[in-house]
Motif scaffolding. Structure first.
Motif, PDB file in Angstrom:
ATOM      1  N   GLY A 325      44.592  46.215  37.757  1.00 28.99           N
ATOM      2  CA  GLY A 325      45.134  45.294  36.765  1.00 28.99           C
ATOM      3  C   GLY A 325      45.867  45.915  35.603  1.00 28.99           C
ATOM      4  O   GLY A 325      46.072  45.257  34.577  1.00 28.99           O
ATOM      5  N   GLN A 326      46.347  47.169  35.745  1.00 30.23           N
ATOM      6  CA  GLN A 326      47.072  47.778  34.629  1.00 30.23           C
ATOM      7  C   GLN A 326      48.338  46.998  34.291  1.00 30.23           C
ATOM      8  O   GLN A 326      48.622  46.732  33.117  1.00 30.23           O
ATOM      9  CB  GLN A 326      47.435  49.240  34.960  1.00 30.23           C
ATOM     10  N   LEU A 327      49.107  46.614  35.317  1.00 35.83           N
ATOM     11  CA  LEU A 327      50.343  45.872  35.057  1.00 35.83           C
ATOM     12  C   LEU A 327      50.033  44.462  34.560  1.00 35.83           C
ATOM     13  O   LEU A 327      50.710  43.946  33.666  1.00 35.83           O
ATOM     14  CB  LEU A 327      51.203  45.822  36.316  1.00 35.83           C
ATOM     15  N   ALA A 354      39.367  42.341  36.436  1.00 37.48           N
ATOM     16  CA  ALA A 354      38.847  41.286  35.557  1.00 37.48           C
ATOM     17  C   ALA A 354      38.159  41.892  34.345  1.00 37.48           C
ATOM     18  O   ALA A 354      38.294  41.390  33.216  1.00 37.48           O
ATOM     19  CB  ALA A 354      37.892  40.392  36.335  1.00 37.48           C
ATOM     20  N   ARG A 355      37.422  42.970  34.576  1.00 42.08           N
ATOM     21  CA  ARG A 355      36.734  43.633  33.462  1.00 42.08           C
ATOM     22  C   ARG A 355      37.746  44.318  32.540  1.00 42.08           C
ATOM     23  O   ARG A 355      37.590  44.294  31.314  1.00 42.08           O
ATOM     24  CB  ARG A 355      35.734  44.634  34.024  1.00 42.08           C
ATOM     25  N   ARG A 356      38.777  44.924  33.124  1.00 40.18           N
ATOM     26  CA  ARG A 356      39.781  45.622  32.331  1.00 40.18           C
ATOM     27  C   ARG A 356      40.488  44.668  31.373  1.00 40.18           C
ATOM     28  O   ARG A 356      40.681  44.981  30.188  1.00 40.18           O
ATOM     29  CB  ARG A 356      40.809  46.291  33.246  1.00 40.18           C
ATOM     30  N   ILE A 357      40.914  43.524  31.883  1.00 34.39           N
ATOM     31  CA  ILE A 357      41.682  42.603  31.040  1.00 34.39           C
ATOM     32  C   ILE A 357      40.779  41.676  30.242  1.00 34.39           C
ATOM     33  O   ILE A 357      41.266  40.912  29.395  1.00 34.39           O
ATOM     34  CB  ILE A 357      42.674  41.774  31.879  1.00 34.39           C
ATOM     35  N   GLY A 358      39.467  41.734  30.489  1.00 32.28           N
ATOM     36  CA  GLY A 358      38.514  40.982  29.683  1.00 32.28           C
ATOM     37  C   GLY A 358      38.600  39.485  29.867  1.00 32.28           C
ATOM     38  O   GLY A 358      38.576  38.734  28.875  1.00 32.28           O
ATOM     39  N   THR A 371      45.443  34.707  36.578  1.00 30.21           N
ATOM     40  CA  THR A 371      44.648  34.392  37.763  1.00 30.21           C
ATOM     41  C   THR A 371      44.576  35.638  38.625  1.00 30.21           C
ATOM     42  O   THR A 371      45.585  36.344  38.790  1.00 30.21           O
ATOM     43  CB  THR A 371      45.280  33.247  38.582  1.00 30.21           C
ATOM     44  N   LEU A 372      43.405  35.923  39.179  1.00 30.46           N
ATOM     45  CA  LEU A 372      43.245  37.027  40.119  1.00 30.46           C
ATOM     46  C   LEU A 372      42.859  36.443  41.469  1.00 30.46           C
ATOM     47  O   LEU A 372      41.885  35.684  41.571  1.00 30.46           O
ATOM     48  CB  LEU A 372      42.171  38.008  39.634  1.00 30.46           C
TER      49      LEU A 372
END
Length: 508
Positions: A325-327, A354-358, A371-372
């Motif tokens: 999810g970096q991008l 999901a954890r990275r982007i909070g 949305t993931l």
């Protein structure tokens, strides 16, 4: 249908903690309605030294058939009489597995607020199931359970009739498992392997069963020696689902055995051996000019993608093969991107994203923008239609060349966003990395790395086939001899109503 789970304990760690882990009090007898009968949970014994929980499932075989729930693929036999005279109420099968998932859901997922430390640790367990259908016999039972850490795996055949021993054994075994395991692991083993042993399910197996299998098999199925048999039987021998599951399991296995992250497999940054920049899997840092700080190539790539999306006026964007999810995180910083959808084949990567982007910490308005989705880019997906732009950043080189046309068709032929961005390594630039051996690709999972000419040829053919134009943008320092480290193609849809000819469809 009957199942018992027993454990032993000490005064410091009483065996009755099993009640906390199962979320069922030892002093109570509880009943739960399921879609195919009633499940009862009771405790034949409950003391600090020893505790046993029993799950009794009452199934109405006639109601099961009449409701259509016994007619799933690989389920009830075709013979009319066999639909009513069968082993469904007595032998452990997918019916019992579903009951485990429903009645012991929290325990299955390793959740216990009252005793979290107990849920996280192995404990002495003894599991008994009096009648398990085993298509493959006792030997198959041992091959399935022994690699999972059980110290004792007993599968005693049940005779057809004790009064007539000459008739031989039935296809049923009495299963006993003993070992030091986490309760959640033990339940996940049963959840998957009971229907595998029966080689049948009482309901139609659809695509979401792949996700269920991978969730329940996390941590043990990717490396199980009988992985193929387990996957095929669990998915009722549906070839397309089995293939999808095996591909996803292989990605997880590669990530674990190579000691790399899932993002390195699903959406890898361009990595080269570089001791000066942090070791074997460090990102290449283009040389700084003057007093400028060096810029990570991955960061430069994201900046180029954001710039191209902005120039295209894209608001609703797909990140296909989003990895961790970096991008996605970068796009969410810009309010011009009103909807960002990350798609990846790996549930583990999506969890990290999901954890990275909070997501769980976002306000309602911000959360509505992201949305993931779990999905394979090798198949068309109606969820991906109607977006302004799609990004394939460091994805295509991880796809086997014979399967690349399927990805192209799914994105350009089916989803058809107005803009598609594709980035991929430029193999010509590899000579600029002295620590990268000649002829070696930048990442162990890369199936190929293209020259600028090869990439332009492929991109031109894709654009012509699907009604797009294409332009090329260098990413990173553009070396006058070998070009940039990353090459990016910007596809723009010129013919929204482009229809493929039979020849084009066959090529896709």
């Amino acid at each position: 249908m009957f199942l018992t789970i027993s454990t032993t304990g000490t005064p410091e760690r009483p065996a009755t903690d099993l009640g906390f882990l199962l979320h069922k009090h030892p002093d109570n007898v509880q009943a739960f309605s399921t879609s195919h009968g009633t499940a009862h949970v009771l405790y034949p014994e409950a003391s600090a030294e020893r505790c046993t929980a029993a799950l009794l499932l009452e199934v109405d075989p006639v109601a099961l058939v009449r409701s259509g729930k016994g007619k799933g693929r690989g389920g009830a036999p075709d013979a009319a009489l066999a639909q009513y005279v069968n082993d469904r109420p007595y032998a452990a099968s997918s019916l019992l597995a579903v009951a485990i998932g429903s009645v012991f859901s929290s325990a299955l997922h390793g959740k216990c607020k009252a005793r979290p430390e107990r849920a996280a640790r192995p404990m002495p367990l003894r599991i008994e199931v009096p009648a398990v259908p085993a298509r493959g016999g006792a030997e198959l039972v041992r091959r399935l359970f022994a690699p999972l850490g059980w110290t004792t795996v007993k599968a005693d055949p049940v005779p057809l009739d004790e009064q007539f021993p000459e008739w031989g054994d039935s296809r049923y075994v009495r299963l006993v498992l003993e070992g030091e395991l986490r309760l959640s692991d033990a339940l996940r083993h049963l959840y998957v392997l009971l229907p595998v042993l029966d080689d049948a399910k009482h309901y139609w197996v659809s695509a979401d069963e792949v996700d269920k299998l991978l969730r329940a098999g996390e941590g043990w199925l990717p490396t199980h020696p009988e992985q193929k048999l387990i996957t095929s039987r669990y998915l009722a021998r549906r070839w397309s689902l089995t293939r999808s599951a095996m591909e996803r399991l292989e990605l997880v296995r590669l990530a674990d055995t190579d000691d790399t992250d899932v993002a390195d497999i699903d959406n890898a940054v361009e990595e080269v051996p570089d001791e000066a920049s942090g070791g074997e899997h460090a990102e290449e840092k283009p040389e700084a000019k003057g007093d400028e700080k060096p810029v990570l190539l991955a960061a430069a790539r994201r900046a180029a993608i954001v710039a191209a999306l902005t120039a295209a006026g894209a608001g609703r964007v797909l990140d296909l093969g989003c990895g961790q999810g970096q991008l996605v995180q970068e796009l969410l910083k810009d309010p011009r991107f009103t909807e960002v959808v990350g798609v990846d084949v790996s549930m583990r990567a999506l969890t990290v994203a999901a954890r990275r982007i909070g997501i769980d910490r976002m306000g309602e308005r911000q959360a509505s923008r992201v949305t993931l989705l779990q999905g394979s880019l090798a198949y068309t997906d109606k969820r991906l239609k109607g977006y302004d732009a799609a990004v394939l950043s460091e994805v295509i080189e991880h796809v086997d060349l014979p399967r690349l046309p399927a990805l192209v068709h799914a994105v350009f032929g089916a989803a058809r966003p107005r803009t598609v961005l594709v980035t991929t390594p430029n193999v010509e630039y590899n000579v600029r990395w002295e620590t990268l051996p000649a002829g070696q690709v930048r990442h162990g999972d890369h199936r190929f790395e293209w020259t600028r000419t090869e990439f332009r040829k492929w991109a031109g053919e894709v654009a012509e086939l699907h009604g797009y134009t294409v332009e090329f943008v260098p990413v990173g320092p553009d070396d006058p001899e070998v070009g940039p480290p990353t090459q990016m193609a910007v596809f723009t849809l010129t013919d929204p109503h482009h229809a493929q000819s039979p020849k084009e469809a066959k090529a896709a």
